[in-house]
Structure formats: structure tokens, C-alpha cells
Design an enzyme around this catalytic site. Structure first.
Site, PDB file in Angstrom:
ATOM      1  N   LEU A 349     -69.600 -39.658  83.656  1.00 26.68           N
ATOM      2  CA  LEU A 349     -70.957 -39.083  83.577  1.00 26.68           C
ATOM      3  C   LEU A 349     -71.128 -38.034  84.671  1.00 26.68           C
ATOM      4  CD1 LEU A 349     -72.948 -42.417  83.174  1.00 26.68           C
ATOM      5  CD2 LEU A 349     -72.376 -40.770  81.369  1.00 26.68           C
ATOM      6  N   LYS A 358     -69.298 -48.396  92.899  1.00 27.05           N
ATOM      7  CA  LYS A 358     -70.406 -49.282  93.254  1.00 27.05           C
ATOM      8  C   LYS A 358     -71.094 -49.793  91.984  1.00 27.05           C
ATOM      9  CE  LYS A 358     -71.127 -47.601  97.858  1.00 27.05           C
ATOM     10  NZ  LYS A 358     -69.989 -46.673  97.983  1.00 27.05           N
ATOM     11  N   SER A 465     -99.906 -39.928  94.209  1.00 22.53           N
ATOM     12  CA  SER A 465     -99.360 -40.883  93.235  1.00 22.53           C
ATOM     13  C   SER A 465    -100.456 -41.388  92.289  1.00 22.53           C
ATOM     14  CB  SER A 465     -98.689 -42.042  93.957  1.00 22.53           C
ATOM     15  OG  SER A 465     -99.596 -42.631  94.858  1.00 22.53           O
ATOM     16  N   GLY A 474     -99.811 -45.222  98.534  1.00 26.70           N
ATOM     17  CA  GLY A 474     -99.622 -45.369  99.977  1.00 26.70           C
ATOM     18  C   GLY A 474    -100.824 -44.836 100.741  1.00 26.70           C
ATOM     19  N   ASP A 475    -101.464 -43.817 100.174  1.00 25.32           N
ATOM     20  CA  ASP A 475    -102.635 -43.234 100.816  1.00 25.32           C
ATOM     21  C   ASP A 475    -103.509 -42.609  99.735  1.00 25.32           C
ATOM     22  OD1 ASP A 475    -101.299 -40.999  99.985  1.00 25.32           O
ATOM     23  OD2 ASP A 475    -101.038 -40.109 101.964  1.00 25.32           O
ATOM     24  N   ASP A 477    -104.971 -39.103  98.517  1.00 25.27           N
ATOM     25  CA  ASP A 477    -104.865 -37.641  98.662  1.00 25.27           C
ATOM     26  C   ASP A 477    -106.037 -37.046  97.898  1.00 25.27           C
ATOM     27  OD1 ASP A 477    -102.077 -37.496  99.881  1.00 25.27           O
ATOM     28  OD2 ASP A 477    -101.662 -38.613  98.054  1.00 25.27           O
ATOM     29  N   ASP A 554    -106.163 -38.430 103.194  1.00 28.34           N
ATOM     30  CA  ASP A 554    -105.994 -36.992 103.468  1.00 28.34           C
ATOM     31  C   ASP A 554    -107.019 -36.246 102.632  1.00 28.34           C
ATOM     32  OD1 ASP A 554    -103.846 -37.435 105.129  1.00 28.34           O
ATOM     33  OD2 ASP A 554    -102.330 -37.025 103.597  1.00 28.34           O
TER      34      ASP A 554
HETATM   35  P1  TTP Z   1     -97.734 -38.412  99.544  1.00 28.04           P
HETATM   36  O1  TTP Z   1     -99.107 -38.945  99.680  1.00 28.04           O
HETATM   37  O2  TTP Z   1     -96.828 -38.568 100.708  1.00 28.04           O
HETATM   38  O3  TTP Z   1     -96.973 -39.038  98.300  1.00 28.04           O
HETATM   39  P2  TTP Z   1     -97.518 -39.749  97.008  1.00 28.04           P
HETATM   40  O4  TTP Z   1     -98.998 -39.653  96.911  1.00 28.04           O
HETATM   41  O5  TTP Z   1     -96.751 -39.212  95.854  1.00 28.04           O
HETATM   42  O6  TTP Z   1     -97.078 -41.261  97.203  1.00 28.04           O
HETATM   43  P3  TTP Z   1     -97.850 -42.427  97.983  1.00 28.04           P
HETATM   44  O7  TTP Z   1     -98.393 -43.352  96.957  1.00 28.04           O
HETATM   45  O8  TTP Z   1     -96.785 -43.104  98.781  1.00 28.04           O
HETATM   46  O9  TTP Z   1     -98.906 -41.799  98.828  1.00 28.04           O
HETATM   47  O10 TTP Z   1     -97.806 -36.862  99.232  1.00 28.04           O
HETATM   48  C1  TTP Z   1     -98.672 -36.358  98.221  1.00 28.04           C
HETATM   49  C2  TTP Z   1     -97.944 -35.320  97.418  1.00 28.04           C
HETATM   50  O11 TTP Z   1     -97.539 -34.243  98.243  1.00 28.04           O
HETATM   51  C3  TTP Z   1     -96.669 -35.822  96.797  1.00 28.04           C
HETATM   52  O12 TTP Z   1     -96.929 -36.507  95.590  1.00 28.04           O
HETATM   53  C4  TTP Z   1     -95.927 -34.569  96.579  1.00 28.04           C
HETATM   54  C5  TTP Z   1     -96.317 -33.732  97.764  1.00 28.04           C
HETATM   55  N1  TTP Z   1     -95.269 -33.841  98.784  1.00 28.04           N
HETATM   56  C6  TTP Z   1     -94.136 -33.051  98.648  1.00 28.04           C
HETATM   57  O13 TTP Z   1     -94.002 -32.293  97.697  1.00 28.04           O
HETATM   58  N2  TTP Z   1     -93.156 -33.155  99.592  1.00 28.04           N
HETATM   59  C7  TTP Z   1     -93.262 -34.003 100.640  1.00 28.04           C
HETATM   60  O14 TTP Z   1     -92.343 -34.069 101.471  1.00 28.04           O
HETATM   61  C8  TTP Z   1     -94.445 -34.797 100.760  1.00 28.04           C
HETATM   62  C9  TTP Z   1     -94.597 -35.777 101.892  1.00 28.04           C
HETATM   63  C10 TTP Z   1     -95.416 -34.683  99.821  1.00 28.04           C
HETATM   64 MG    MG Z   2    -100.258 -40.181  98.497  1.00 28.11          MG
END
Ligand code: TTP
Ligand code: MG
Length: 640
Positions: A349, A358, A465, A474-475, A477, A554
Site C-alpha cells: 500500500l 508493526k 472541533s 478541548g476548548d 473557539d 478563545d
Molecule cells: P484547536 O482548538 O486547538 O483544535 P480543535 O478545536 O480542532 O480541537 P479541540 O477539541 O482539541 O479544541 O484549534 C482550533 C482550530 O484551529 C483547529 O481545528 C484548526 C486550527 N489550527 C490549525 O490549523 N493548526 C494548529 O496548529 C492549531 C493549534 C489549530
Molecule cells: Mg478547539
């Protein structure tokens, strides 16, 4: 030390080439978790060194290049006689091996930054200075750039074969002479005589070159910044420049001969929004997308799970090279409709490489020994623990280990902490608890309520996310935008008022400093990072289950003219983002969270020489369209 994987036996160099015979190295950090350091230690041992576990047993202290004198000062105090030892950075043994001599360690390229100069040292240290005769032993010359195929050596100063005889002065002193010096100075520090073994007559040790080259490329992959200069720069990418191997990951290139097919294309064959996409574009990960449940019902789900855990381990040690290799292998397995059982099948692949063995091990034994060793490794556990502290990255975690800290209490009681780290430690459990989707919504509703009172025309969108449909995040946004805005400064007064009000209400609990390397923070004030707590009255579950948990939030200001690009960026995931940005770059465009730009000229090192002209910023779908990427709903942007 816990159980470790059984290493292949050392391949001792021939007696005459065991240049480190009689020497003992203590590394800071003195572990071999990091694959680059592991290789360095191994090479040094093969050349006769004794790797010692205690500082006071060492003749040489070899320090990780990321550490400064301040970082290691505390650890040095473990040995009152440390100042009698040779203190150098990790480049030093590499140079010695390459040139088959003990080179002069008193050269600037081996210095640990911040090391006190002899004048700053206590009197008993300066008496050694007559050995530190830089004039007597010439500096190694900066290397010329090697052939394009070979990564640049980490040794910033290597000897050119064509140096004049006057420059051939760095030599290994004979052991008898070393003894003599020992007698004179009362210390075991080797001296470096002139013209005894002319360096230029010492052929570079080509037998170590391949491995060193590999080591170097790993160093490069793990972020040794001074090695990035010849890598493909993506100056818009907050995650840093893209490496060749990463490009292959992001473009999910198959095993065809040319891994970067765009290299062969002329601009006219690049395809455009109106025309058909070029065939190579289909290989980009962003073209395929992926959903969060893409491992469910996958015949390789179990294998993927174990590989994912191994990937997490490599993430702990910052081994970017392997992180990408695992991500790529996982991405390939996800696309398979049948279970891959043997290494042979796996190897057939694309992009599996050495992970093939692995895969067979996981399928046949239901385990992966390497993962078990990794999980057992106490040092790795400590790094992993420290990395869980909010705002702590690889460098800081390794520094703390080097300073001798082992537990969170050690850090609380003994380490110098900035505000972010203090909060990260104090609210360690809270900030490491993922936020259930319902609570993300409840928290965002609190902000929206206050925002509407301040300015009812402002719109708040939950990104990250959550927007991709995650069950937990995780946070939070939170994107703030408003019709008719074309710059973040138009939204700044709103943000200030919002933060003031929410802080007064007790919803926002602390403001945190932005991380170093945060995405495009050129217009400070366009975002706010901090923590919040959901009031009990807004808790979506039964009251008895309510706990005032601190959550990371954030708040990001985005003018309407940039909303589409910002939505792409803040929706992610990060792999999707890097892939789509790379695709834009390969098509002569540039995508960042402000917009998609055309006519971008890039010069040497792929560094952009102009900003380009804005093609689209406002409309997320249009950006996809111009790039020729089929529209992916946010929940279809789980890649890697
Ligand atoms: P995050 O909040 O770090 O990631 P997330 O929301 O996808 O996951 P989590 O549930 O753990 O919070 O960042 C928000 C978005 O910013 C992420 O979805 C994509 C963008 N991002 C990047 O493109 N590159 C990076 O290195 C980071 C940290 C974020
Ligand atoms: Mg996030």
C-alpha cells in the site's frame, strides 16, 4: 529506568577510531527518549565513550541544543566539580565523530547559550583558562552547502578538505600528553594540540554519515530551527515550515516515483477554478476529507487504534518525523476495505513503509511491543505529564526534566512559572477534562447573551472541533463577526466591552497570554484567550452533577470580509488546513485565515515575495471552489 526495547548490539568502531575512549558523557537531558539523542548516544558509545548516569562520573556534559545555561544551572549543581568538565552542546560529539578527532570544545558553536564567560566564573574556574586557547587551535570553518539531496549538516562548522595547512590545527592530543595536562591542571579535561593529527588529513567518517544524515533529517523534522533554511517554507502556516516528508503526508501521495508531481508541471497545467483539476490534486488529503467516525466499521479499526496510541507516544516526545509517518499510515489504512494482515500486504500500500512490520505484529499478537515499552518508560511518562499542563510545549517539558523536576508538585514548589503555567498547574484537572458538546453550547450561549446586549448585530459562531461535530472539545473557539466590517479593529471595542462584562459577571475567570507561534497574531487585540466557568444556572445537566470547572475559551475577531477564510482555518482540523494551504501554494495561490490570494510570487526557499491579490475572503464555499476542492461540510474535515 523501566523496561526498554532490546536495542541492536552496538557496532563498536575499530580500536583506532574509538576517539572517545577514556571519556564519559553525561547528557542533559540524560535519556534517550528523543530518537535523535538516542542515535547520538549510540554513535558516541560506538566510538568508545562511556555513557554515565551520574554527572559526577562524567568528563563531558553534552547539552541539548534547545537548553540554555539557565535551564541546566540547577542540575549542574549536583556536581560541585562540574566546572572542571567539558560543557558543550550536542553538536560537539557529532563533529568529533565526523572528523575522527577530539575537536576543540571551546568554540562558539559548541557553547551553551548564556554560559558565564570565564570572567564571570568563580576564581577557581578561571585557572583552567590557559587550556582554552582558541588561537592555538583554529576554529572549524563553516561548512559549505552540501549537494541539494543531502540535508544540511547540523554541524555549523565543519572542516573543508581544501583548507590550507595553517588551518590544519585541530588535533587530538595523545593520551600521554593528556595525562601531562591532567597533572598540570589537576583536571581530566583533554587538550587540543596543534598539527598532531591534521584534520584535513582525516577523511570524514563516511560510515557514520548516513546515520548522521538520518539523524540530521530527524533533527530537522523535530524542529531544530537553524536547519530549516532549505526546507519548503510556508510562511503563512502557524505550525511552521512544511517539510518534504510532510508534504507527502498532506498530499497523501502514492508510491509513484515522483512524490511531488506538481514539480513536473508547468503553471499552465496546474488547473484552475474554471478548468478541470490536474490529476495530482486528487491525492491531496483535503480532496478526500473524512468524518470523525471513519474508523467505525473499518476492518482495520483495531490496528488503527494501536497505531494511533503509538502516534500519541511520538507526539509526547515531539518526534514529528514519526508523527507524520504514523498519520500517513493511519490515513492509508482508513481507506482500505479489507483487513490488512501481513507486512507484505501493508508494504504494497502507499505510504506505509516501515510501519508494515508493526501492522503485522499488531494483527498477529494483538499488541505492539514498542508501544508497551514506551508506555512503561518513566521519563516519557514525566514528559507526557508536563505536556498536559496548559501552555507547556516540548521545549519547556524537556527543560523541566533537565532541571530535575519529576512531578507536578516539583513544578509547583520549585520551578519558575509564568502565569499560564501557574494556571495550567492549578487547574490541571479542569483544563484536561474535555468539554461535552452540550456544555460547549451552554457556555457559548452565555457569551451570546451578553454579546447581544452590547451589540445585537454581532454574530458568534462556535468553531473548532465543535463545528466539525465533535462530541466533546478541548476548548471553545468562538468566532465573533459582524456584517459590514472589513477590519478587526472595528470589532475591538466590542471585544473589550464583552470581556469586561463577562469578567465582572464571573464568567471569564482569567486572561491568558497567547502562545508563542499563535496563528497570525499580527494585529494584536484580535483575539482573547482565557478561561471561563459555566454558572450553575446555565448547566445543561442535573444540578447535582454541576461542578464549576474551568474551561479554556478563545474569542476570535473576524471581519465579515474575511469570514470564509477564518471559518476554514478555525474549523480545521489542522491536517485538513495544512493540506488545503499546501494545495493553494502548489497552485500559485496562498491561503491563510484572512483569505485566498492569487498571483503570489515565491522566491528562493519558497518564501513569498509579494502578498498576492485577494481572490476571496468572505465566502467559505467560494474558496473551495476556486481551489477546485469539492465542498466539504465541516463534519467532513477530519483528516489524518
Ligand atoms: P484547536 O482548538 O486547538 O483544535 P480543535 O478545536 O480542532 O480541537 P479541540 O477539541 O482539541 O479544541 O484549534 C482550533 C482550530 O484551529 C483547529 O481545528 C484548526 C486550527 N489550527 C490549525 O490549523 N493548526 C494548529 O496548529 C492549531 C493549534 C489549530
Ligand atoms: Mg478547539
Amino acid at each position: 529506568m523501566g523496561k526498554r526495547k532490546k536495542e541492536a548490539p552496538l557496532k563498536l568502531a575499530p580500536e583506532a577510531r574509538r576517539i572517545f575512549k577514556d571519556l564519559s558523557f553525561f547528557y542533559i537531558p540524560n535519556d534517550d527518549i528523543n530518537p535523535v539523542r538516542r542515535l547520538q548516544i549510540r554513535k558516541a558509545r560506538e566510538h568508545g565513550v562511556m555513557w554515565c548516569r551520574k554527572l559526577d562520573e562524567a568528563t563531558h556534559i553534552i547539552v541539548d541544543k534547545k537548553l540554555t545555561y539557565t535551564d541546566i544551572e540547577r542540575q549542574l549543581q549536583d556536581d560541585p566539580k562540574w566546572s572542571e568538565k567539558v560543557l558543550v552542546n550536542e553538536n560537539y560529539p557529532i563533529d568529533c565523530i565526523k572528523h575522527r578527532v577530539i575537536v576543540n570544545p571551546n568554540q562558539s558553536q559548541y557553547k551553551i547559550s548564556g554560559t558565564p564567560t570565564p570572567a564571570e566564573k568563580p576564581a577557581d574556574e578561571t585557572e583552567l583558562s590557559h587550556l582554552d586557547n582558541d588561537d592555538a587551535s583554529l576554529e572549524l570553518k563553516p561548512s559549505r552547502r552540501k549537494s541539494a539531496r543531502r540535508p544540511r549538516s547540523p554541524v555549523l562548522s565543519t572542516q573543508s578538505r581544501s583548507q590550507s595547512s595553517s588551518q590544519r590545527s585541530i588535533a587530538l592530543i595523545s593520551s600521554s600528553k593528556r595525562q601531562q595536562n591532567k597533572g598540570v591542571t589537576g583536571n581530566a579535561q583533554p587538550a587540543y594540540a596543534q598539527d598532531e593529527v591534521p584534520l584535513s588529513e582525516q577523511p570524514a567518517d563516511t560510515s557514520v554519515d548516513d546515520e548522521l544524515t538520518q539523524c540530521i533529517s530527524e533533527m530537522k523534522a523535530t524542529g531544530n530551527s537553524d536547519l530549516f533554511s532549505d526546507s519548503l517554507m510556508d510562511d503563512d502556516d502557524p505550525a511552521g515550515p512544511l517539510l518534504t516528508d510532510e508534504i507527502e503526508v498532506l498530499s497523501d501521495s502514492s508510491s509513484s516515483d515522483d512524490k511531488r508531481p506538481w514539480k513536473r508541471r508547468t503553471r499552465s497545467s496546474m488547473g484552475n477554478s474554471k478548468g478541470k483539476n490536474p490529476a495530482w490534486q486528487e491525492k491531496f488529503i483535503c480532496m478526500k476529507g473524512g468524518t470523525k467516525d471513519h474508523t467505525d466499521n473499518n476492518p482495520n479499526a483495531e490496528t488503527i487504534k494501536v497505531l494511533q496510541e503509538m502516534l500519541d507516544q511520538h507526539t509526547l516526545t515531539g518526534d514529528d518525523f514519526r508523527i507524520r509517518a504514523y498519520r500517513l499510515a493511519i490515513a492509508t489504512l482508513r481507506t482500505q476495505s479489507k483487513k490488512i494482515c501481513t507486512a507484505e500486504e501493508a508494504r504494497a500500500l502507499p505510504n506505509i513503509g516501515r510501519i508494515a512490520d508493526k501492522i503485522e505484529e499488531i494483527v498477529t499478537t494483538n499488541r505492539l511491543r514498542q508501544l508497551e515499552y514506551a508506555l512503561d518508560d518513566p521519563q516519557r511518562k514525566i514528559i507526557g505529564l508536563f505536556l498536559q499542563i496548559y501552555g507547556v510545549g516540548q521545549i519547556q517539558a524537556h527543560k523541566w526534566v533537565a532541571q530535575g523536576f519529576r512531578t507536578l508538585d516539583d513544578l509547583k514548589n520549585k520551578a519558575d512559572l509564568n502565569t499560564n503555567q501557574k494556571i495550567g498547574l492549578e487547574y490541571f484537572d479542569d483544563l484536561n477534562t474535555r468539554i461535552p458538546r452540550q456544555e460547549v453550547e451552554a457556555l457559548a450561549d452565555c457569551v451570546k447573551e451578553t454579546a447581544a446586549i452590547i451589540d445585537h448585530n454581532v454574530e458568534l459562531i462556535i468553531g473548532g472541533s465543535y463545528r466539525r461535530g465533535a462530541d466533546n472539545s478541548g476548548d471553545i473557539d468562538l468566532i465573533v463577526t459582524k456584517k459590514g466590517t472589513s477590519s478587526t479593529s472595528q470589532l475591538t471595542p466590542f471585544l473589550n466591552q464583552l470581556v469586561d462584562t463577562l469578567t465582572r459577571e464571573g464568567f471569564l475567570t482569567i486572561a491568558l497570554a497567547a502562545h508563542h507561534g499563535d496563528a497570525d497574531d499580527t494585529d494584536g487585540g484580535s483575539k482573547w484567550h482565557g478561561c471561563c466557568v459555566l454558572p450553575e444556572s446555565a448547566f445543561p445537566g442535573p444540578r447535582s452533577e454541576y461542578r464549576p470547572i474551568w474551561r479554556r475559551i478563545d474569542i476570535l475577531l473576524v471581519p465579515q470580509t474575511e469570514l470564509g477564510a477564518a471559518l476554514i482555518y478555525f474549523t480545521g482540523n489542522d491536517i485538513f488546513n495544512r493540506s488545503i494551504r499546501l494545495l493553494a501554494q502548489k497552485k500559485g495561490m496562498r491561503l491563510n485565515q484572512r483569505g485566498l490570494f492569487g498571483n503570489v510570487l515565491r522566491g528562493q526557499g519558497n518564501i513569498k515575495v509579494n502578498e498576492g491579490t485577494l481572490l476571496e475572503g468572505r465566502d467559505e464555499k467560494k474558496i473551495f471552489e476556486i481551489l477546485g476542492v469539492r465542498w466539504r461540510e465541516p463534519h467532513e474535515r477530519w483528516c489524518g
